[in-house]
Scaffold this motif. Structure first.
Motif, mmCIF file in Angstrom:
data_model
loop_
_atom_site.group_PDB
_atom_site.id
_atom_site.type_symbol
_atom_site.label_atom_id
_atom_site.label_comp_id
_atom_site.label_asym_id
_atom_site.label_seq_id
_atom_site.Cartn_x
_atom_site.Cartn_y
_atom_site.Cartn_z
ATOM 1 N N ARG A 161 0.811 -1.216 0.000
ATOM 2 C CA ARG A 161 0.000 0.000 0.000
ATOM 3 C C ARG A 161 0.848 1.271 0.000
ATOM 4 N N ILE A 162 2.126 1.118 -0.213
ATOM 5 C CA ILE A 162 3.014 2.278 -0.265
ATOM 6 C C ILE A 162 2.645 3.149 -1.461
ATOM 7 N N THR A 163 2.546 4.447 -1.240
ATOM 8 C CA THR A 163 2.135 5.380 -2.288
ATOM 9 C C THR A 163 3.343 6.096 -2.890
ATOM 10 N N PRO A 164 3.208 6.630 -4.096
ATOM 11 C CA PRO A 164 4.302 7.398 -4.698
ATOM 12 C C PRO A 164 4.740 8.583 -3.831
ATOM 13 N N ASN A 165 3.799 9.269 -3.197
ATOM 14 C CA ASN A 165 4.158 10.414 -2.354
ATOM 15 C C ASN A 165 4.992 9.983 -1.157
ATOM 16 N N GLN A 166 4.691 8.814 -0.595
ATOM 17 C CA GLN A 166 5.493 8.308 0.514
ATOM 18 C C GLN A 166 6.918 8.012 0.063
ATOM 19 N N VAL A 167 7.053 7.490 -1.157
ATOM 20 C CA VAL A 167 8.386 7.224 -1.705
ATOM 21 C C VAL A 167 9.138 8.539 -1.900
ATOM 22 N N SER A 168 8.454 9.575 -2.386
ATOM 23 C CA SER A 168 9.087 10.880 -2.587
ATOM 24 C C SER A 168 9.609 11.439 -1.267
ATOM 25 N N ILE A 225 21.781 5.818 -3.586
ATOM 26 C CA ILE A 225 20.551 5.083 -3.267
ATOM 27 C C ILE A 225 19.341 5.993 -3.465
ATOM 28 N N ALA A 226 19.481 7.246 -3.037
ATOM 29 C CA ALA A 226 18.400 8.216 -3.241
ATOM 30 C C ALA A 226 18.134 8.433 -4.725
ATOM 31 N N SER A 227 19.198 8.432 -5.523
ATOM 32 C CA SER A 227 19.046 8.610 -6.968
ATOM 33 C C SER A 227 18.251 7.462 -7.577
ATOM 34 N N ILE A 228 18.519 6.236 -7.113
ATOM 35 C CA ILE A 228 17.789 5.070 -7.619
ATOM 36 C C ILE A 228 16.327 5.132 -7.192
ATOM 37 N N ILE A 229 16.110 5.419 -5.914
ATOM 38 C CA ILE A 229 14.748 5.464 -5.376
ATOM 39 C C ILE A 229 13.956 6.618 -5.976
ATOM 40 N N ASP A 230 14.661 7.641 -6.459
ATOM 41 C CA ASP A 230 13.999 8.788 -7.068
ATOM 42 C C ASP A 230 13.105 8.379 -8.238
ATOM 43 N N GLY A 231 13.408 7.239 -8.875
ATOM 44 C CA GLY A 231 12.585 6.796 -9.995
ATOM 45 C C GLY A 231 11.362 5.995 -9.586
ATOM 46 N N ILE A 232 11.361 5.511 -8.344
ATOM 47 C CA ILE A 232 10.300 4.591 -7.940
ATOM 48 C C ILE A 232 8.958 5.283 -7.793
ATOM 49 N N ASP A 233 8.947 6.527 -7.284
ATOM 50 C CA ASP A 233 7.652 7.198 -7.110
ATOM 51 C C ASP A 233 6.919 7.338 -8.435
ATOM 52 N N GLY A 234 7.649 7.736 -9.479
ATOM 53 C CA GLY A 234 7.023 7.851 -10.795
ATOM 54 C C GLY A 234 6.625 6.505 -11.370
ATOM 55 N N GLU A 235 7.462 5.485 -11.138
ATOM 56 C CA GLU A 235 7.150 4.151 -11.643
ATOM 57 C C GLU A 235 5.894 3.595 -10.980
ATOM 58 N N LEU A 236 5.801 3.752 -9.672
ATOM 59 C CA LEU A 236 4.603 3.295 -8.962
ATOM 60 C C LEU A 236 3.361 4.045 -9.432
ATOM 61 N N ALA A 237 3.523 5.345 -9.651
ATOM 62 C CA ALA A 237 2.390 6.158 -10.102
ATOM 63 C C ALA A 237 1.888 5.681 -11.458
ATOM 64 N N ARG A 238 2.808 5.351 -12.363
ATOM 65 C CA ARG A 238 2.400 4.878 -13.688
ATOM 66 C C ARG A 238 1.861 3.451 -13.619
ATOM 67 N N LEU A 239 2.483 2.624 -12.805
ATOM 68 C CA LEU A 239 2.101 1.222 -12.721
ATOM 69 C C LEU A 239 0.727 1.028 -12.097
ATOM 70 N N LYS A 240 0.395 1.873 -11.107
ATOM 71 C CA LYS A 240 -0.869 1.704 -10.375
ATOM 72 C C LYS A 240 -1.849 2.849 -10.612
ATOM 73 N N PHE A 241 -1.597 3.645 -11.659
ATOM 74 C CA PHE A 241 -2.504 4.730 -12.051
ATOM 75 C C PHE A 241 -2.723 5.705 -10.883
ATOM 76 N N LEU A 242 -1.609 6.094 -10.242
ATOM 77 C CA LEU A 242 -1.684 6.992 -9.094
ATOM 78 C C LEU A 242 -1.077 8.360 -9.392
ATOM 79 N N LYS A 243 -0.906 8.666 -10.676
ATOM 80 C CA LYS A 243 -0.352 9.974 -11.046
ATOM 81 C C LYS A 243 -1.301 11.087 -10.622
ATOM 82 N N SER A 244 -0.719 12.178 -10.151
ATOM 83 C CA SER A 244 -1.523 13.341 -9.778
ATOM 84 C C SER A 244 -0.680 14.594 -9.928
#
Length: 452
Positions: A267-274, A302-321
């Motif tokens: 249930r982790i959200t893109p905003n939480q990843v950001s 590590i932060a640079s790698i994780i920086d891509g996850i919020d956008g990936e999760l948003a696209r994968l689970k239709f959570l873009k805003s």
């Protein structure tokens, strides 16, 4: 425009994988098949859905409710004759859609890209016509033998079915139909045929079935466990952003996409990843300032790698805003600034020449310029500015965020943050000059095309 989604079938072939639920609810990277279909329709601008259910239909109704959770309005139609063929499920919606000028038609087990849906929406069938989404990329079809094949002549369908020996394309399970389809299905039933393809063939004989080439867009019919594995692969393959810099494209995404595929089930959200990414940047800054250069550099990467996850999760689970994009951008800028301040403080406190304060200031000044210029270009033209179009040599400046954080990591590993600051004091400003030249050319070209 309304969409008709057929979710009535049994899907028995998925059960060999041990799945015992109803097919439209088959889970795929954190969402069910039907959720992916409905959310794709929503992203393409469709808000009203007519959903035909049959086999264990109540389970689907209980799961989706009225659709408000997904941002769509669902009207359910039960088809007790679902086992007779998918044409009967389409016919079950006749009374609801008879008054529509046209409607989109798709299947609950077909995962299609948003771009493919938008292509079908843009074509405008005349009265008594239907457009069939057609994939002409036959070499990319995973299971060509099982696909519904199409013979085309001058943009019109002359034959359609799974047993065709001669064909140029396959049906991707996406249609832009008119109510004339219902009459064609009735005529097919009189002839003893109950599939959707049979109804389309009736229209094809009258020259009223046309093709809409979906081009380079993608789709997958999830009918078997192998199809589900392919769908997972394709969804993950399409996660990287075309705006990625060199480091993100060839290194960071190899890791972040795997992490995103795991996190999709949580249930982790893109905003939480950001926010977590910003905390890592703050930690890296503290480590630099206190002289723990190696750990500071690794934390920044590590932060640079994780920086891509919020956008990936948003696209994968239709959570873009819009707010999510804004939050990510703001936190990235703060994170970059904190790391550079930490590097400057750490270098100065560990005996570097006071000139390091100048280098840190120049690096801090140049840090937001890459994003600022891309956003200004987008505002001026409505088009995304893609680093890949600058060429390999410009990308090797490592002046985009992913490149800057790689420089930060390397300077931490060699325990010389002053070296990293020296590089970052120059390269972002060189990139500004290069982009000013490139963007001027593109803006002038855009302005000239608008005048024409």
């Amino acid at each position: 425009m309304k969409a008709l989604v057929i979710a009535a079938g049994e899907g028995s072939r998925l059960r060999v994988s041990g799945y015992h639920g109803v097919k439209p609810l088959y889970p795929l990277l954190g969402l069910s098949l039907i959720e992916r279909v409905l959310l794709t329709l929503r992203e393409a601008g469709i808000r009203e859905v007519v959903l035909v259910i049959g086999f264990r239909g109540q389970e689907i109704k209980d799961y989706l409710g009225d659709g408000s959770r997904l941002g769509v309005k669902i009207q359910y139609i039960d088809n007790p004759s679902w086992s007779a063929g998918n044409g009967t499920s389409v016919l079950a919606a006749e009374k609801v859609l008879q008054g529509e000028r046209s409607f989109l038609l798709t299947m609950a087990d077909h995962i299609v890209s948003q771009e493919a849906v938008e292509r079908l929406i843009k074509v405008r069938p005349r009265e008594h016509e239907i457009y069939v989404g057609a994939d002409f990329k036959l070499d990319r079809i995973a299971d060509l033998e099982e696909a519904t094949k199409i013979l085309v002549s001058d943009g019109k369908i002359t034959a359609i079915g799974k047993k065709l020996n001669e064909f140029q394309a396959v049906d991707c399970g996406l249609f832009h139909a008119t109510p004339a389809l219902f009459d064609a299905l009735k005529e097919a039933q009189v002839q003893g045929n109950s599939s959707l393809s049979d109804g389309i063939m009736v229209m094809a004989r009258q020259g009223q079935a046309l093709v809409c080439d979906i081009g380079d867009t993608w789709w997958i019919d999830v009918d078997k466990p192998d199809d589900a594995r392919l769908a997972r692969k394709v969804l993950l393959m399409n996660l990287p952003s075309p705006r990625d810099g060199l480091v993100a494209r060839y290194f960071n995404r190899k890791i972040s996409v795997v992490l995103s595929s795991w996190l999709a089930w949580t249930r982790i959200t893109p905003n939480q990843v950001s926010i977590f990414n910003a905390v890592l940047c703050f930690l890296s800054a503290i480590l630099f300032a206190t002289g723990h250069f190696l750990w500071a550099g690794l934390t920044a990467q590590i932060a640079s790698i994780i920086d891509g996850i919020d956008g990936e999760l948003a696209r994968l689970k239709f959570l873009k805003s819009p707010f999510g994009e804004l939050l990510d951008s703001v936190l990235d800028r703060y994170g970059d600034g904190l790391i550079l301040m930490g590097m400057t403080a750490g270098a100065y406190l560990n005996g570097s020449h006071p000139l390091v304060l100048v280098l840190g200031s120049l690096a801090l000044l140049g840090s937001p310029m890459s994003m600022l210029m891309k956003e200004k270009f987008h505002t001026a033209t409505g088009r995304r500015y893609l680093p890949a179009q600058e060429g390999m040599w410009v990308n090797l400046l490592l002046a985009n965020r992913d490149g800057r954080l790689l420089v930060v990591m390397l300077s931490g590993i060699i325990r010389l943050p002053v070296v990293g600051l020296a590089i970052l004091a120059v390269t972002p400003h060189v990139l500004v000059l290069i982009r000013l030249k490139l963007m001027k050319r593109l803006l002038l070209k855009n302005s000239a095309s608008l005048k024409v």
